[in-house]
Design an enzyme around this catalytic site. Structure first.
Site, mmCIF file in Angstrom:
data_model
loop_
_atom_site.group_PDB
_atom_site.id
_atom_site.type_symbol
_atom_site.label_atom_id
_atom_site.label_comp_id
_atom_site.label_asym_id
_atom_site.label_seq_id
_atom_site.Cartn_x
_atom_site.Cartn_y
_atom_site.Cartn_z
ATOM 1 N N GLY A 117 43.791 43.966 37.333
ATOM 2 C CA GLY A 117 43.103 44.453 38.527
ATOM 3 C C GLY A 117 41.688 44.890 38.237
ATOM 4 O O GLY A 117 41.161 44.644 37.152
ATOM 5 N N ASN A 118 41.060 45.535 39.226
ATOM 6 C CA ASN A 118 39.694 46.042 39.050
ATOM 7 C C ASN A 118 39.557 47.365 39.787
ATOM 8 O O ASN A 118 40.466 47.798 40.482
ATOM 9 C CB ASN A 118 38.682 44.999 39.527
ATOM 10 C CG ASN A 118 38.824 44.689 41.003
ATOM 11 O OD1 ASN A 118 38.515 45.504 41.855
ATOM 12 N ND2 ASN A 118 39.337 43.490 41.306
ATOM 13 N N ARG A 119 38.407 47.996 39.636
ATOM 14 C CA ARG A 119 38.202 49.361 40.130
ATOM 15 C C ARG A 119 37.630 49.436 41.544
ATOM 16 O O ARG A 119 37.192 50.505 41.965
ATOM 17 C CB ARG A 119 37.285 50.130 39.179
ATOM 18 C CG ARG A 119 37.878 50.344 37.815
ATOM 19 C CD ARG A 119 36.958 51.229 36.975
ATOM 20 N NE ARG A 119 37.410 51.309 35.609
ATOM 21 C CZ ARG A 119 38.405 52.106 35.204
ATOM 22 N NH1 ARG A 119 39.011 52.897 36.067
ATOM 23 N NH2 ARG A 119 38.768 52.110 33.935
ATOM 24 N N SER A 120 37.574 48.345 42.270
ATOM 25 C CA SER A 120 37.003 48.406 43.617
ATOM 26 C C SER A 120 37.837 49.329 44.507
ATOM 27 O O SER A 120 39.059 49.203 44.578
ATOM 28 C CB SER A 120 36.964 47.003 44.222
ATOM 29 O OG SER A 120 36.481 47.080 45.538
#
Ligand code: C5P
Length: 221
Positions: free
Chosen positions: A29-32
């Protein structure tokens, strides 16, 4: 109340960040946070638009007056965006879409084997949704807006990205310091395929969203 300059327009906004499953309990995943996309949705509702918000893993409250659909992975996001874009005047891709996903999905939890080294993780490319939507406009005059984060050479890299994606506007953030991810404030330069360059000063994500809609509304008129 805002000027209803988006009345009668259907805008589709993607927000948040995709999660690419590895097995039933793990993902890449990512931190958005989704905050910029939600600010775009709230301000578009205030300006009279019909809003479809496609939310990827945000955990944020649904903006009043928007139709919210959820998507987990990039492939699911693509399906929802393409479906909604068929009937849209404007598509804004504010979501952080994973460029790659695991090449294989394990239907049961991957176990560590005693003393064995981990297997390398094989990845495959995800479709570029923004480029696809921009290349296959569902209706004439449909406007396509992308977001891009850059750490250096913001303008040159932003121009190259705008051309590569084929979108009408690209909102470029300089990442680093207290900007962009997870924060309440943002700063950007909006590059236009028409050669325009609009600096949006540091401020609340709602204010940045309104400046983006100003640029969109001028191009719809
Ligand atoms: O290439 P990059 O990931 O920096 O581009 C960011 C822009 O492209 C964002 O608007 C994002 O939503 C979109 N994107 C996409 N599909 C991908 C990767 C990015 O639509 N696979």
């Amino acid at each position: 109340t805002a000027d209803p300059d988006l009345a009668g327009r259907h805008v589709v906004i993607s927000a948040g960040g995709t999660r690419e499953p590895l097995d039933p309990v793990r993902y890449l995943g990512n931190r958005s946070s989704g905050k910029q996309g939600y600010a775009l949705a709230r301000t578009a509702v205030a300006r009279g638009a019909r809003v479809t918000l496609i939310a990827a893993n945000t955990g944020l409250p649904d903006p009043a007056g928007a139709d919210v659909v959820t998507a987990g992975s990039a492939e699911q996001l693509r399906e929802q965006v393409v479906k909604a874009a068929a009937d849209a005047d404007v598509v804004v891709m504010a979501a952080a879409v994973a460029d790659f996903r695991p090449a294989a999905y394990a239907s049961s939890k991957i176990k560590k084997k005693d003393d064995a080294e981990p297997e390398p993780l094989a990845l495959v490319r995800n479709p570029d949704i923004l480029a696809e939507v921009a290349a296959h406009r569902a209706r004439p005059g449909q406007l396509v807006v992308g977001f891009g984060a850059e750490t250096d050479d913001v303008l040159a890299n932003g121009r190259a990205k705008l051309a590569r994606k084929g979108c009408d506007l690209l909102v470029v953030n300089e990442v680093g310091e207290a900007k962009a991810f997870g924060t309440e404030e943002n700063e950007a330069v909006v590059l236009g395929a028409d050669g325009s360059e609009t600096h949006i000063p540091y401020g609340p994500k709602e204010a940045l969203a309104d400046r983006v809609w100003d640029l969109v509304a001028a191009r719809l008129a």
